[in-house]
Design a protein around this motif. Structure first.
Motif, PDB file in Angstrom:
ATOM      1  N   GLN A  77       5.886 -18.152  10.417  1.00  0.00           N
ATOM      2  CA  GLN A  77       5.246 -18.473  11.485  1.00  0.00           C
ATOM      3  C   GLN A  77       3.780 -17.977  11.691  1.00  0.00           C
ATOM      4  OE1 GLN A  77       8.214 -16.556  13.866  1.00  0.00           O
ATOM      5  NE2 GLN A  77       6.887 -15.307  14.728  1.00  0.00           N
ATOM      6  N   SER A  78       3.237 -17.382  10.758  1.00  0.00           N
ATOM      7  CA  SER A  78       1.858 -16.460  10.887  1.00  0.00           C
ATOM      8  C   SER A  78       0.893 -17.255  10.315  1.00  0.00           C
ATOM      9  CB  SER A  78       2.103 -15.226  10.457  1.00  0.00           C
ATOM     10  OG  SER A  78       2.865 -14.407  11.264  1.00  0.00           O
ATOM     11  N   ASP A  79      -0.270 -17.405  10.943  1.00  0.00           N
ATOM     12  CA  ASP A  79      -1.747 -17.802  10.697  1.00  0.00           C
ATOM     13  C   ASP A  79      -2.181 -16.707   9.845  1.00  0.00           C
ATOM     14  OD1 ASP A  79      -1.302 -20.411  11.656  1.00  0.00           O
ATOM     15  OD2 ASP A  79      -1.783 -19.755  13.663  1.00  0.00           O
ATOM     16  N   PHE A  80      -2.127 -15.499  10.391  1.00  0.00           N
ATOM     17  CA  PHE A  80      -2.709 -14.074  10.036  1.00  0.00           C
ATOM     18  C   PHE A  80      -1.780 -13.023   9.914  1.00  0.00           C
ATOM     19  CE2 PHE A  80      -5.614 -10.419  11.198  1.00  0.00           C
ATOM     20  CZ  PHE A  80      -5.886 -10.294  10.032  1.00  0.00           C
ATOM     21  N   ILE A  81      -1.533 -12.622   8.632  1.00  0.00           N
ATOM     22  CA  ILE A  81      -0.586 -11.588   8.488  1.00  0.00           C
ATOM     23  C   ILE A  81      -1.289 -10.389   8.241  1.00  0.00           C
ATOM     24  CG2 ILE A  81       1.146 -10.525   6.929  1.00  0.00           C
ATOM     25  CD1 ILE A  81       1.895 -13.575   6.183  1.00  0.00           C
ATOM     26  N   VAL A  82      -1.068  -9.185   8.761  1.00  0.00           N
ATOM     27  CA  VAL A  82      -1.513  -7.792   8.486  1.00  0.00           C
ATOM     28  C   VAL A  82      -0.536  -6.916   7.944  1.00  0.00           C
ATOM     29  CG1 VAL A  82      -2.887  -5.647   9.433  1.00  0.00           C
ATOM     30  CG2 VAL A  82      -3.464  -8.075  10.427  1.00  0.00           C
ATOM     31  N   SER A  83      -0.603  -6.415   6.854  1.00  0.00           N
ATOM     32  CA  SER A  83       0.630  -5.645   6.204  1.00  0.00           C
ATOM     33  C   SER A  83      -0.110  -4.223   6.531  1.00  0.00           C
ATOM     34  CB  SER A  83       0.546  -5.634   4.716  1.00  0.00           C
ATOM     35  OG  SER A  83       1.468  -5.022   4.347  1.00  0.00           O
ATOM     36  N   ALA A  84       0.500  -3.486   7.228  1.00  0.00           N
ATOM     37  CA  ALA A  84       0.531  -2.082   7.666  1.00  0.00           C
ATOM     38  C   ALA A  84       1.717  -1.165   7.471  1.00  0.00           C
ATOM     39  CB  ALA A  84      -0.446  -1.814   8.890  1.00  0.00           C
ATOM     40  N   VAL A  85       1.893  -0.942   6.273  1.00  0.00           N
ATOM     41  CA  VAL A  85       3.164   0.026   6.073  1.00  0.00           C
ATOM     42  C   VAL A  85       2.971   1.026   5.052  1.00  0.00           C
ATOM     43  CG1 VAL A  85       4.596  -2.233   6.284  1.00  0.00           C
ATOM     44  CG2 VAL A  85       3.764  -1.962   3.924  1.00  0.00           C
ATOM     45  N   THR A  86       4.126   1.889   4.631  1.00  0.00           N
ATOM     46  CA  THR A  86       3.670   2.744   3.706  1.00  0.00           C
ATOM     47  C   THR A  86       3.262   2.427   2.668  1.00  0.00           C
ATOM     48  OG1 THR A  86       5.935   2.858   3.076  1.00  0.00           O
ATOM     49  CG2 THR A  86       5.392   4.265   5.174  1.00  0.00           C
ATOM     50  N   ALA A  87       2.629   3.240   1.621  1.00  0.00           N
ATOM     51  CA  ALA A  87       1.449   2.793   0.390  1.00  0.00           C
ATOM     52  C   ALA A  87       2.779   2.350  -0.564  1.00  0.00           C
ATOM     53  CB  ALA A  87       1.063   3.956  -0.061  1.00  0.00           C
ATOM     54  N   SER A  88       4.021   2.834  -0.707  1.00  0.00           N
ATOM     55  CA  SER A  88       4.864   2.431  -1.690  1.00  0.00           C
ATOM     56  C   SER A  88       5.516   1.249  -1.499  1.00  0.00           C
ATOM     57  CB  SER A  88       5.990   3.579  -1.747  1.00  0.00           C
ATOM     58  OG  SER A  88       6.737   3.546  -0.392  1.00  0.00           O
ATOM     59  N   GLN A  89       5.516   0.521  -0.205  1.00  0.00           N
ATOM     60  CA  GLN A  89       6.073  -0.847   0.288  1.00  0.00           C
ATOM     61  C   GLN A  89       4.883  -1.836   0.067  1.00  0.00           C
ATOM     62  OE1 GLN A  89       9.325  -1.425   0.657  1.00  0.00           O
ATOM     63  NE2 GLN A  89       9.271   0.771  -0.032  1.00  0.00           N
ATOM     64  N   ALA A  90       3.833  -1.638  -0.051  1.00  0.00           N
ATOM     65  CA  ALA A  90       2.655  -2.681  -0.248  1.00  0.00           C
ATOM     66  C   ALA A  90       3.051  -4.020  -1.071  1.00  0.00           C
ATOM     67  CB  ALA A  90       1.268  -2.127  -0.557  1.00  0.00           C
ATOM     68  N   VAL A  91       3.562  -3.693  -2.209  1.00  0.00           N
ATOM     69  CA  VAL A  91       3.495  -4.813  -3.091  1.00  0.00           C
ATOM     70  C   VAL A  91       4.957  -5.376  -2.741  1.00  0.00           C
ATOM     71  CG1 VAL A  91       4.022  -5.255  -5.442  1.00  0.00           C
ATOM     72  CG2 VAL A  91       2.357  -3.782  -5.116  1.00  0.00           C
ATOM     73  N   PRO A  92       5.927  -4.653  -2.688  1.00  0.00           N
ATOM     74  CA  PRO A  92       7.300  -5.111  -2.023  1.00  0.00           C
ATOM     75  C   PRO A  92       7.153  -6.009  -0.882  1.00  0.00           C
ATOM     76  CG  PRO A  92       7.732  -2.930  -2.950  1.00  0.00           C
ATOM     77  CD  PRO A  92       6.213  -3.185  -2.578  1.00  0.00           C
ATOM     78  N   VAL A  93       6.414  -5.771   0.280  1.00  0.00           N
ATOM     79  CA  VAL A  93       6.081  -6.668   1.443  1.00  0.00           C
ATOM     80  C   VAL A  93       5.229  -7.687   1.125  1.00  0.00           C
ATOM     81  CG1 VAL A  93       4.526  -6.306   3.443  1.00  0.00           C
ATOM     82  CG2 VAL A  93       5.999  -4.630   3.185  1.00  0.00           C
ATOM     83  N   ALA A  94       4.441  -7.792   0.103  1.00  0.00           N
ATOM     84  CA  ALA A  94       3.618  -9.112  -0.293  1.00  0.00           C
ATOM     85  C   ALA A  94       4.689 -10.043  -0.910  1.00  0.00           C
ATOM     86  CB  ALA A  94       2.477  -8.549  -1.462  1.00  0.00           C
ATOM     87  N   LYS A  95       5.474  -9.232  -1.780  1.00  0.00           N
ATOM     88  CA  LYS A  95       6.596 -10.328  -2.650  1.00  0.00           C
ATOM     89  C   LYS A  95       7.424 -10.829  -1.489  1.00  0.00           C
ATOM     90  CE  LYS A  95      10.143 -10.068  -6.055  1.00  0.00           C
ATOM     91  NZ  LYS A  95      10.842  -9.176  -7.039  1.00  0.00           N
ATOM     92  N   ALA A  96       7.880 -10.044  -0.386  1.00  0.00           N
ATOM     93  CA  ALA A  96       8.763 -10.651   0.540  1.00  0.00           C
ATOM     94  C   ALA A  96       8.056 -11.612   1.449  1.00  0.00           C
ATOM     95  CB  ALA A  96       9.238  -9.368   1.349  1.00  0.00           C
ATOM     96  N   CYS A  97       6.904 -11.533   1.698  1.00  0.00           N
ATOM     97  CA  CYS A  97       6.108 -12.354   2.581  1.00  0.00           C
ATOM     98  C   CYS A  97       5.825 -13.595   1.624  1.00  0.00           C
ATOM     99  CB  CYS A  97       4.655 -11.846   2.965  1.00  0.00           C
ATOM    100  SG  CYS A  97       5.056 -10.685   4.550  1.00  0.00           S
ATOM    101  N   ALA A  98       5.441 -13.505   0.521  1.00  0.00           N
ATOM    102  CA  ALA A  98       5.062 -14.729  -0.486  1.00  0.00           C
ATOM    103  C   ALA A  98       6.364 -15.816  -0.438  1.00  0.00           C
ATOM    104  CB  ALA A  98       4.798 -14.049  -1.934  1.00  0.00           C
ATOM    105  N   ALA A  99       7.615 -15.498  -0.175  1.00  0.00           N
ATOM    106  CA  ALA A  99       8.460 -16.396  -0.299  1.00  0.00           C
ATOM    107  C   ALA A  99       8.419 -17.468   0.729  1.00  0.00           C
ATOM    108  CB  ALA A  99       9.870 -15.477  -0.208  1.00  0.00           C
ATOM    109  N   SER A 100       7.798 -17.235   1.978  1.00  0.00           N
ATOM    110  CA  SER A 100       7.726 -18.165   3.046  1.00  0.00           C
ATOM    111  C   SER A 100       6.272 -18.053   3.708  1.00  0.00           C
ATOM    112  CB  SER A 100       8.680 -17.652   4.145  1.00  0.00           C
ATOM    113  OG  SER A 100       8.503 -16.625   4.577  1.00  0.00           O
TER     114      SER A 100
END
Length: 317
Positions: A77-100
């Motif tokens: 639902q987002s036009d603009f996503i800001v990922s501000a998580v712990t460093a170890s989760q940067a890549v997993p979060v990108a993978k999770a968001c890429a799905a949709s």
């Protein structure tokens, strides 16, 4: 072959902004964006916890932030996503968001991750049709809030920069090459996070020997531009409150050093010291998180004495 990118709403204040990570940084950004009537949604893994999630839900209700049930729901639902998580989760979060992720949606990676991690995250978002931009936050967020100095990197950085400025960010492009902005941030963190760890180690040891006044006087003579009492109190409280996140960040710093071909002796030690203080905080040594004892003290000696007391107590057991 990926679908062509499409232009989303040109006025960034009409964007649906999605925040992945609703910690200190995420909440500050949410507050400052909502003051401009920007639509904001957020997701944080801590929302699954009754205790930690309760405070986040209360904050979201207070500021009109919509909460979602997953990374993918927020990304969709987002036009603009800001990922501000712990460093170890940067890549997993990108993978999770890429799905949709929406075609043409912006993905700003706010995380303190190594250049290599940023490049891996970018590959996932861009393969799904999103527009990835790395962001390197160049100092502590709370004093500056949304206006914290921000370096951008990547092929879409120049296009995103003026839109971020419209939203109140102070952003400038470091390079159109991914990894440059992060390298600046990581190399700076070798010094800044290392200085935090060294101050805690030096000051606490000096306190144990009763020589702290002499040590501070010597430091003031060598570095007269620094108020070591004030700086010491600030460093102690930041590490006590955020040592876990900082230790993860410095592990990414160490990885950055390794990617350059060096052995990260200093960064590894800094990560261990930051995590050690975080362990003490988790044990309740400094009071409850979010409680009054986590407010920045004018005297770092109080915290040093607690640390020394904990060391003595553990040595007896």
């Amino acid at each position: 072959m990926t679908a062509p990118k499409i232009d989303l709403k040109t006025d960034p204040k009409q964007w649906n902004v999605g925040l992945i990570g609703y910690g200190e940084v995420g909440r500050i950004l949410a507050e400052d964006l909502r003051k401009q009537d920007v639509r904001v949604a957020a997701y944080d893994i801590k929302l699954r916890s009754d205790q930690a999630g309760g405070a986040l839900r209360d904050h979201a209700r207070q500021h009109g932030v919509a909460l979602t049930a997953s990374h993918s729901e927020l990304a969709a639902q987002s036009d603009f996503i800001v990922s501000a998580v712990t460093a170890s989760q940067a890549v997993p979060v990108a993978k999770a968001c890429a799905a949709s992720v929406k075609q043409g949606a912006w993905f700003l990676d706010f995380n303190s991750a190594s250049p290599g991690a940023k490049q891996r995250a970018a590959g996932m978002i861009e393969a799904a049709g999103g527009r990835y931009v790395e962001g390197a936050v160049m100092t502590s967020v709370p004093p500056y809030r949304i206006k914290v100095p921000l370096l951008l990197g990547g092929g879409d950085a120049a296009a995103l920069a003026p839109k971020l400025v419209e939203l109140g960010f102070v952003a400038k492009v470091a390079s159109d090459k991914l990894g440059v902005a992060s390298a600046v941030k990581m190399c700076r963190s070798v010094m800044i996070k290392g200085l935090e760890a060294m101050v805690i180690e030096s000051f606490t040891t000096a306190r144990a020997y009763g020589v702290e006044d002499a040590v501070l006087a010597s430091l003031k003579e060598t570095f007269p531009g620094i108020d070591w009492e004030k700086q010491g109190a600030y460093f102690f409280q930041r590490v006590i409150e955020h040592g876990r996140r900082r230790s993860e960040e410095v592990r990414e710093v160490a990885e950055t050093v390794r990617e350059a071909g060096l052995t990260p002796w200093s960064a590894q030690g800094t990560a261990e010291r930051q995590a050690w203080v975080a362990d003490l905080a988790d044990e309740g040594l400094f009071g409850q998180r979010g409680g009054k004892e986590f407010a920045r003290s004018a005297d770092w000696r109080t915290e040093a004495d607690r640390i020394l007391g904990a060391i003595k107590s553990k040595s007896k057991n």
